[in-house]
Design an enzyme around this catalytic site. Sequence first.
Site, PDB file in Angstrom:
ATOM      1  N   ASN A 180       0.858  -1.181   0.000  1.00  0.00           N
ATOM      2  CA  ASN A 180       0.000   0.000   0.000  1.00  0.00           C
ATOM      3  C   ASN A 180       0.898   1.236   0.000  1.00  0.00           C
ATOM      4  OD1 ASN A 180       0.813   0.528   2.703  1.00  0.00           O
ATOM      5  ND2 ASN A 180      -0.913  -0.638   3.527  1.00  0.00           N
ATOM      6  N   GLU A 183       3.428   1.454   2.943  1.00  0.00           N
ATOM      7  CA  GLU A 183       4.444   0.413   2.806  1.00  0.00           C
ATOM      8  C   GLU A 183       5.425   0.736   1.687  1.00  0.00           C
ATOM      9  OE1 GLU A 183       1.482  -3.242   4.258  1.00  0.00           O
ATOM     10  OE2 GLU A 183       1.775  -2.785   2.131  1.00  0.00           O
ATOM     11  N   ASP A 257      -5.993  -8.197   0.617  1.00  0.00           N
ATOM     12  CA  ASP A 257      -5.972  -9.620   0.272  1.00  0.00           C
ATOM     13  C   ASP A 257      -6.701  -9.848  -1.049  1.00  0.00           C
ATOM     14  OD1 ASP A 257      -4.782  -9.961   2.741  1.00  0.00           O
ATOM     15  OD2 ASP A 257      -6.621 -10.608   3.735  1.00  0.00           O
TER      16      ASP A 257
END
Length: 311
Positions: A180, A183, A257
């Site tokens: 993301n 990150e 996910d």
Amino acid sequence: MDLTRLQRILDRASSKRIMVIGDLMLDEFVWGKVGRISPEAPVPVVEVTGESFYPGGAANVARNLRELVDHVAIIGLLGKDRRTIVKTRIIARHQQVVRVDRERSAGLSAAQITQVVASVRKNIPETDAIIFEDYGKGFLTTELVSQIAHEACTAGKIVAADPNPRHSVDWRGATVVKPNRAEAFLAAGIPWRDPGDAPAEDVDLRRAGETLLEKWETSYVLITLGEHGMMLFQQKEAPHYIPTKARQVFDVSGAGDTAIALFTLGLACEATPIEAAEIANHGSAVVVSKLGTATVTRDELIASFKNDAKD
């Protein structure tokens, strides 16, 4: 992407074989209502009306794939090897009140790494893609990932990774890595800056994506941007921005996910990287409109593209 092309891609999905490797968890949702504030502390009292349990972490990636794929394998630790990690979310009136994590991180022994690599190696010929799902709980290490990634890439398989910022793993050689925004900035060594309203013009975001393409030596970096959508970075191509398709957001649990599951599946089904990112973006929009850790069905994906075409 038109509906005919989407359906052609999805028609290939059921026959694919995808393997998910990573931290297995259990997601617990405690549902209730708030009618008063506790006399013991300034906190709401939640009157419980129900409980739900769903596969979490890497298991949620596999659960998302299972909606579209007949053959999904998963590798992780639970049971006698390790106490299963449980994330308990207490929900009242569609709002998360608090989350309680029960976990104890533990790495693999040398013998366990050898066992996992041997098991994966045996199944690589029949596998179309491998997804590493890292929640930073200790299952994935550079030693484990590099061995499996090398074997899979040598065999011409798709290798995808969903990284964790608190866990240092070398993702070099993966086909795609999906961080993301936070990150991505951390991995690229770029100081954090709050996102603006125009991600396509975000200079620091572009610098992060381009840095990670080089650092990880990967074909694609897909940076998810929450309510702003996604940005796809490719070798020797201009970054491609995909705005969000979410019409309402109830719960973002597990949206990442869904994104890595559907992007990887799209590539396995011969979608272009941009088409795969569009599928992942629509899938993520569907799951955030549901309460709890959710999945997206084929019909819901098609409906999301149809609604987008009407706008």
